[in-house]
Write an enzyme that holds these catalytic residues in place. Structure first.
Site, PDB file in Angstrom:
ATOM      1  N   THR A  92      47.316  41.824  31.874  1.00 52.27           N
ATOM      2  CA  THR A  92      48.029  41.509  33.272  1.00 52.27           C
ATOM      3  C   THR A  92      47.806  40.067  33.415  1.00 52.27           C
ATOM      4  O   THR A  92      46.891  39.254  32.593  1.00 52.27           O
ATOM      5  CB  THR A  92      47.373  42.335  34.293  1.00 52.27           C
ATOM      6  OG1 THR A  92      46.230  41.930  34.564  1.00 52.27           O
ATOM      7  CG2 THR A  92      47.409  43.798  34.069  1.00 52.27           C
ATOM      8  N   HIS A 114      46.323  38.628  35.408  1.00 54.42           N
ATOM      9  CA  HIS A 114      45.089  38.217  36.093  1.00 54.42           C
ATOM     10  C   HIS A 114      44.189  37.097  35.476  1.00 54.42           C
ATOM     11  O   HIS A 114      43.687  36.344  36.090  1.00 54.42           O
ATOM     12  CB  HIS A 114      44.193  39.500  36.216  1.00 54.42           C
ATOM     13  CG  HIS A 114      43.101  39.430  36.885  1.00 54.42           C
ATOM     14  ND1 HIS A 114      43.153  39.171  38.421  1.00 54.42           N
ATOM     15  CD2 HIS A 114      41.624  39.360  36.834  1.00 54.42           C
ATOM     16  CE1 HIS A 114      41.796  39.118  38.815  1.00 54.42           C
ATOM     17  NE2 HIS A 114      41.018  39.092  37.814  1.00 54.42           N
TER      18      HIS A 114
END
Length: 157
Positions: A90, A92
């Site tokens: 992701t 992130h």
């Protein structure tokens, strides 16, 4: 204007510097190697264990707030950030790595204290290992040396 890049100082006198290290526990197997490199660099330049304090935080995202508190304490001549962020599935990764880098730079700029940036951000675990004492050296040691050299420059001003 000179095009020559000066070499780093060979006789860096850092023995009297007080150093704070903020290390992230996340990806601790890599962080431990980066931290070992940082400590080895400190000893190599005459800094005793008594002149170094370590502070542990959960992850790279939390490093800047602790650096900020340490910088404001006026108890340190140089600070070092140590951590490892490895890309996942992701976005992130980008958020954590960029926030940490921006925060560390901001601490240095606003407080006038060198912050060695030993937080590596890699695509793979193998890349992290290569930068934590492997074929690409130890980025914890390199960040520590950058902080010490910058502290010496600031002392000379």
């Amino acid at each position: 204007m000179s095009t020559r890049t000066p070499s780093p100082p060979t006789g860096l006198d850092a023995a009297k510097l007080r150093v704070g290290i903020v290390a992230a526990r996340f990806n601790g197997a890599i962080t431990e190697h980066l931290l070992a490199g940082a400590h080895e660099a400190l000893r190599r330049h005459g800094i005793t264990d008594a002149a170094v304090r370590e502070f542990w935080v959960p992850g790279a995202f939390e490093i800047p707030v602790v650096l900020e508190r340490l910088a404001r304490s006026a108890s340190f001549d140089a600070l070092v950030a140590i951590g490892c962020v490895v890309r996942g599935e992701t976005p992130h990764f980008e958020l954590v790595a960029q926030t940490c880098a921006n925060g560390c730079a901001e601490v240095a700029r606003t407080n006038g204290i060198p912050v060695g940036f030993g937080v590596i951000a890699t695509d793979t675990w193998a890349q992290a290992e290569a930068r934590a004492g492997g074929e690409h050296g130890n980025k914890g040691a390199e960040a520590t040396l950058a902080a010490l050299e910058t502290a010496a420059v600031l002392r000379s001003l």
